[in-house]
Design a protein around this motif. Structure first.
Motif, PDB file in Angstrom:
ATOM      1  N   LEU A   1       0.769  -1.221   0.125  1.00 58.02           N
ATOM      2  CA  LEU A   1       0.133   0.034  -0.223  1.00 58.02           C
ATOM      3  C   LEU A   1       0.889   1.187  -0.121  1.00 58.02           C
ATOM      4  CD1 LEU A   1      -2.936   1.287   0.426  1.00 58.02           C
ATOM      5  CD2 LEU A   1      -2.188   1.084   2.912  1.00 58.02           C
ATOM      6  N   PHE A   2       0.541   2.250  -0.925  1.00 55.41           N
ATOM      7  CA  PHE A   2       0.825   3.715  -0.661  1.00 55.41           C
ATOM      8  C   PHE A   2       0.031   4.358   0.087  1.00 55.41           C
ATOM      9  CE2 PHE A   2       3.084   2.714  -5.058  1.00 55.41           C
ATOM     10  CZ  PHE A   2       4.322   2.539  -4.518  1.00 55.41           C
ATOM     11  N   LEU A   3       0.583   5.303   1.046  1.00 58.27           N
ATOM     12  CA  LEU A   3      -0.480   5.994   1.914  1.00 58.27           C
ATOM     13  C   LEU A   3       0.152   7.272   1.809  1.00 58.27           C
ATOM     14  CD1 LEU A   3      -2.258   5.297   4.084  1.00 58.27           C
ATOM     15  CD2 LEU A   3      -0.298   5.575   5.752  1.00 58.27           C
ATOM     16  N   VAL A   4      -0.639   8.174   1.285  1.00 59.76           N
ATOM     17  CA  VAL A   4      -0.303   9.481   0.746  1.00 59.76           C
ATOM     18  C   VAL A   4      -1.140  10.623   1.522  1.00 59.76           C
ATOM     19  CG1 VAL A   4      -0.111  11.256  -1.093  1.00 59.76           C
ATOM     20  CG2 VAL A   4       0.239   8.786  -1.714  1.00 59.76           C
ATOM     21  N   GLY A   5      -0.323  11.504   2.076  1.00 60.75           N
ATOM     22  CA  GLY A   5      -0.625  12.548   2.974  1.00 60.75           C
ATOM     23  C   GLY A   5      -1.861  13.319   2.312  1.00 60.75           C
TER      24      GLY A   5
ATOM     25  N   LYS B   1      -0.699   5.312 -13.068  1.00 63.12           N
ATOM     26  CA  LYS B   1      -0.208   4.938 -14.360  1.00 63.12           C
ATOM     27  C   LYS B   1       1.041   4.108 -14.232  1.00 63.12           C
ATOM     28  CE  LYS B   1      -2.574   8.520 -16.775  1.00 63.12           C
ATOM     29  NZ  LYS B   1      -2.062  10.040 -17.385  1.00 63.12           N
ATOM     30  N   GLU B   2       1.950   4.564 -13.531  1.00 63.01           N
ATOM     31  CA  GLU B   2       3.268   3.736 -13.511  1.00 63.01           C
ATOM     32  C   GLU B   2       3.363   2.522 -12.532  1.00 63.01           C
ATOM     33  OE1 GLU B   2       5.927   5.144 -15.004  1.00 63.01           O
ATOM     34  OE2 GLU B   2       5.263   6.647 -15.930  1.00 63.01           O
ATOM     35  N   ILE B   3       2.611   2.857 -11.348  1.00 60.71           N
ATOM     36  CA  ILE B   3       2.583   1.487 -10.633  1.00 60.71           C
ATOM     37  C   ILE B   3       1.109   1.143 -10.347  1.00 60.71           C
ATOM     38  CG2 ILE B   3       3.741   0.488  -8.642  1.00 60.71           C
ATOM     39  CD1 ILE B   3       5.721   2.940  -8.460  1.00 60.71           C
ATOM     40  N   PRO B   4       0.367   0.707 -11.295  1.00 58.21           N
ATOM     41  CA  PRO B   4      -1.021   0.218 -11.013  1.00 58.21           C
ATOM     42  C   PRO B   4      -1.354  -0.811  -9.979  1.00 58.21           C
ATOM     43  CG  PRO B   4      -0.215  -0.426 -13.121  1.00 58.21           C
ATOM     44  CD  PRO B   4       0.867   0.438 -12.539  1.00 58.21           C
ATOM     45  N   GLU B   5      -0.277  -1.568  -9.830  1.00 57.00           N
ATOM     46  CA  GLU B   5      -0.511  -2.714  -8.876  1.00 57.00           C
ATOM     47  C   GLU B   5      -0.596  -2.628  -7.515  1.00 57.00           C
ATOM     48  OE1 GLU B   5       4.132  -2.719  -9.934  1.00 57.00           O
ATOM     49  OE2 GLU B   5       2.080  -2.199 -10.722  1.00 57.00           O
ATOM     50  N   ILE B   6      -0.129  -1.348  -6.982  1.00 52.06           N
ATOM     51  CA  ILE B   6      -0.226  -1.014  -5.502  1.00 52.06           C
ATOM     52  C   ILE B   6      -1.353   0.072  -5.229  1.00 52.06           C
ATOM     53  CG2 ILE B   6       1.084  -0.049  -3.731  1.00 52.06           C
ATOM     54  CD1 ILE B   6       3.600  -1.288  -4.986  1.00 52.06           C
ATOM     55  N   PRO B   7      -2.291  -0.445  -4.457  1.00 49.95           N
ATOM     56  CA  PRO B   7      -3.343   0.575  -4.052  1.00 49.95           C
ATOM     57  C   PRO B   7      -2.739   1.901  -3.416  1.00 49.95           C
ATOM     58  CG  PRO B   7      -3.449  -1.089  -2.654  1.00 49.95           C
ATOM     59  CD  PRO B   7      -2.393  -1.558  -3.704  1.00 49.95           C
ATOM     60  N   ILE B   8      -3.537   2.900  -3.556  1.00 49.89           N
ATOM     61  CA  ILE B   8      -3.158   4.251  -2.878  1.00 49.89           C
ATOM     62  C   ILE B   8      -4.342   4.615  -1.739  1.00 49.89           C
ATOM     63  CG2 ILE B   8      -2.700   6.697  -3.213  1.00 49.89           C
ATOM     64  CD1 ILE B   8      -1.739   6.024  -5.980  1.00 49.89           C
ATOM     65  N   LYS B   9      -3.763   4.889  -0.667  1.00 48.23           N
ATOM     66  CA  LYS B   9      -4.884   5.263   0.335  1.00 48.23           C
ATOM     67  C   LYS B   9      -4.591   6.799   0.808  1.00 48.23           C
ATOM     68  CE  LYS B   9      -6.934   4.032   4.749  1.00 48.23           C
ATOM     69  NZ  LYS B   9      -8.147   3.499   4.786  1.00 48.23           N
ATOM     70  N   ARG B  10      -5.285   7.713   1.034  1.00 50.34           N
ATOM     71  CA  ARG B  10      -5.019   9.051   1.411  1.00 50.34           C
ATOM     72  C   ARG B  10      -5.361   8.985   2.965  1.00 50.34           C
ATOM     73  NH1 ARG B  10      -5.196  13.077  -2.285  1.00 50.34           N
ATOM     74  NH2 ARG B  10      -4.162  14.062  -0.856  1.00 50.34           N
TER      75      ARG B  10
END
Length: 137
Positions: free
Chosen positions: A52-56, A81-90
């Protein structure tokens, strides 16, 4: 289980923090020149498992988006687009910079060391990640 990687996005520098593989401990990783951020993340996920990518998500006191959200939205589009396999959460990141600065004071850093904005960004990312880990419990 993979790591969670937190991103405290800035237009010049971006602070990065990461959990251990069991997602128990949040640690500051580094600060990256924002222009090199996506490439850094690609290189990192080639070596480590990230789930998971966690973005502030910076918000004003009235809960509206801050001015920097425009830049973050562009970055998020590129990241998806560049790393679609990892979800992003804010995650709400209000006060993390102030808390990071206070953490530096509390840990006894000298005034000159507290002026290191890269360190503030890295600590801010760690605080974002730590708040996420607490919220999961």
């Amino acid at each position: 289980m993979g790591r969670v990687l937190a991103i405290d996005f800035g237009t010049k520098r971006t602070g990065i923090a990461v959990t251990d593989e069991l997602q128990i401990i949040a640690s500051g990783l580094t600060t990256v020149n924002t222009k090199e951020l996506v490439q850094f993340l690609k290189n990192y996920i080639n070596k480590e498992t990230v789930e998971l990518f966690l973005v502030g998500e910076p918000k004003q006191m009235d809960n509206t988006a801050s001015e920097s959200e425009v830049h973050i939205t562009k970055f998020l589009s590129k990241l998806e687009k560049e790393i679609p396999e990892i979800p992003i959460k804010r995650v709400d990141e209000r006060f993390t910079s102030k808390m990071a600065f206070q953490t530096m004071i509390d840990s006894g850093l000298k005034k000159k060391q507290r002026k290191n904005k890269a360190l503030i960004d890295e600590i801010s990312a760690t605080l974002i990640l730590q708040s996420y880990l607490y919220s999961k419990k």
